[in-house]
Design an enzyme around this catalytic site. Structure first.
Site, short mmCIF file in Angstrom:
data_model
loop_
_atom_site.label_atom_id
_atom_site.label_comp_id
_atom_site.label_asym_id
_atom_site.label_seq_id
_atom_site.Cartn_x
_atom_site.Cartn_y
_atom_site.Cartn_z
N GLN A 167 -36.42 12.40 -11.78
CA GLN A 167 -36.75 12.57 -10.35
C GLN A 167 -37.81 13.65 -10.12
OE1 GLN A 167 -33.51 12.34 -7.43
NE2 GLN A 167 -32.09 11.98 -9.12
N SER A 216 -31.57 14.54 -3.10
CA SER A 216 -32.82 14.80 -3.81
C SER A 216 -33.96 13.86 -3.43
CB SER A 216 -32.57 14.72 -5.32
OG SER A 216 -32.03 13.47 -5.64
N ILE A 271 -12.53 7.57 6.30
CA ILE A 271 -11.53 8.31 7.08
C ILE A 271 -10.71 9.17 6.12
CG2 ILE A 271 -11.39 6.72 9.03
CD1 ILE A 271 -8.86 5.53 7.65
N GLY A 329 -34.32 24.10 -15.42
CA GLY A 329 -34.33 25.54 -15.16
C GLY A 329 -34.82 25.89 -13.76
N LYS A 389 -19.36 10.13 -3.75
CA LYS A 389 -19.95 10.47 -2.44
C LYS A 389 -19.09 9.86 -1.34
CE LYS A 389 -24.58 11.36 -4.08
NZ LYS A 389 -24.46 10.78 -5.44
N LEU A 390 -17.82 10.28 -1.34
CA LEU A 390 -16.86 9.72 -0.39
C LEU A 390 -17.33 9.93 1.05
CD1 LEU A 390 -13.60 11.07 -2.06
CD2 LEU A 390 -14.36 8.68 -1.98
N ALA A 391 -17.16 8.93 1.88
CA ALA A 391 -17.54 9.03 3.30
C ALA A 391 -16.68 8.05 4.07
CB ALA A 391 -19.02 8.74 3.48
N LYS A 430 -20.49 14.39 -15.03
CA LYS A 430 -20.34 13.79 -13.72
C LYS A 430 -20.36 12.28 -13.92
CE LYS A 430 -23.78 13.30 -10.65
NZ LYS A 430 -23.67 11.97 -10.06
#
Ligand code: 3DU
Length: 221
Positions: free
Chosen positions: A177, A119, A67, A182, A63-65, A33
């Site tokens: 984090q 998260s 139009i 697992g 994290k497209l946001a 990623k």
């Protein structure tokens, strides 16, 4: 089972090139990623090089946001670079946003992964109040997958209960984090996304191998 988040730190003294890192990691991971830190640092050329270094799926996490037209255009650019999937937020809604993005996804074959919960704790302030609506939306646009947090396994269980096996669940939040390798798989995730625990370790290949082992051990328990 293991997707590595390749976000390079700002100061990268003495770090390996992405292609060398990938060479070390490739046999242990299901995919990679990349996000804004990677794009800002390595640009389109970086994506092309990553594409040449591995046959494993590459997920671009912007994290497209926006139009719909703009998001669809971004996806088409990424399709030409040979990426496999793109992550978008759900809160922009269907009409004029995810509707267009999902059409571009179907036309290009680039999968769409939708964020339904995050998260960090602040996700509970706004995003998590709408998880069920986001899940409906994910089903409506036939998303390839959703992002749900390893830090809150009950959300993962809920996603699996609602959507069954129709989507893949990608779970960040392992390691730095706080969630254990697992733990998200046991809650129903298909993939655990792990970044800094691997990329900032002295021996990324060995760390990835150890994480895989921990995933399997927990899974088999
Ligand atoms: O904490 P790590 O270093 O393992 O990185 C986690 C990655 O997952 C990082 O690329 C971040 O952008 C992404 N991510 C989250 O951490 C939390 C989310 O809710 C969604 C994505």
């Amino acid at each position: 089972m293991l997707v590595v988040a390749l976000d390079p730190p700002v100061r990268e003294k003495g770090r390996r090139k992405t292609s060398l890192l990938v060479e070390e990691l490739d046999k242990y991971v299901s995919g990679y990623k990349i996000g804004l830190p990677f794009l800002i640092k390595h640009g389109r050329r970086g994506i092309r090089e990553l594409r040449k270094s591995t046959e494993k799926p590459i997920i671009v996490d912007l994290k497209l946001a926006d139009i719909g037209d703009v998001m669809a255009e971004v996806l088409r650019h990424l399709a030409r670079l040979g990426v496999d999937a793109v992550i978008a937020h759900a809160f922009t809604g269907y009409t004029g946003a995810l509707e267009d993005l999902s059409k571009a996804s179907m036309a290009t074959g680039v999968g769409l992964i939708i964020v339904v919960s995050m998260s960090h704790r602040g996700s509970e302030e706004y995003i998590d109040r709408h998880v069920d609506e986001f899940l409906e939306l994910a089903a409506r646009i036939r998303a390839k997958g959703v992002v749900a947090p390893a830090t809150r396994p009950r959300v993962i269980r809920h996603v699996r209960e609602v959507l069954g096996d129709t989507v893949e669940i990608y779970s960040p939040g392992i390691g730095i984090q706080g969630a254990e390798p697992g733990s998200a798989l046991c809650a129903g995730a298909n993939y655990e996304i792990v970044g800094r625990l691997i990329t900032r370790s002295g021996n990324p290949g060995e760390t990835a191998r150890a994480i895989r082992e921990m995933q399997l051990e927990r899974w088999l328990k």
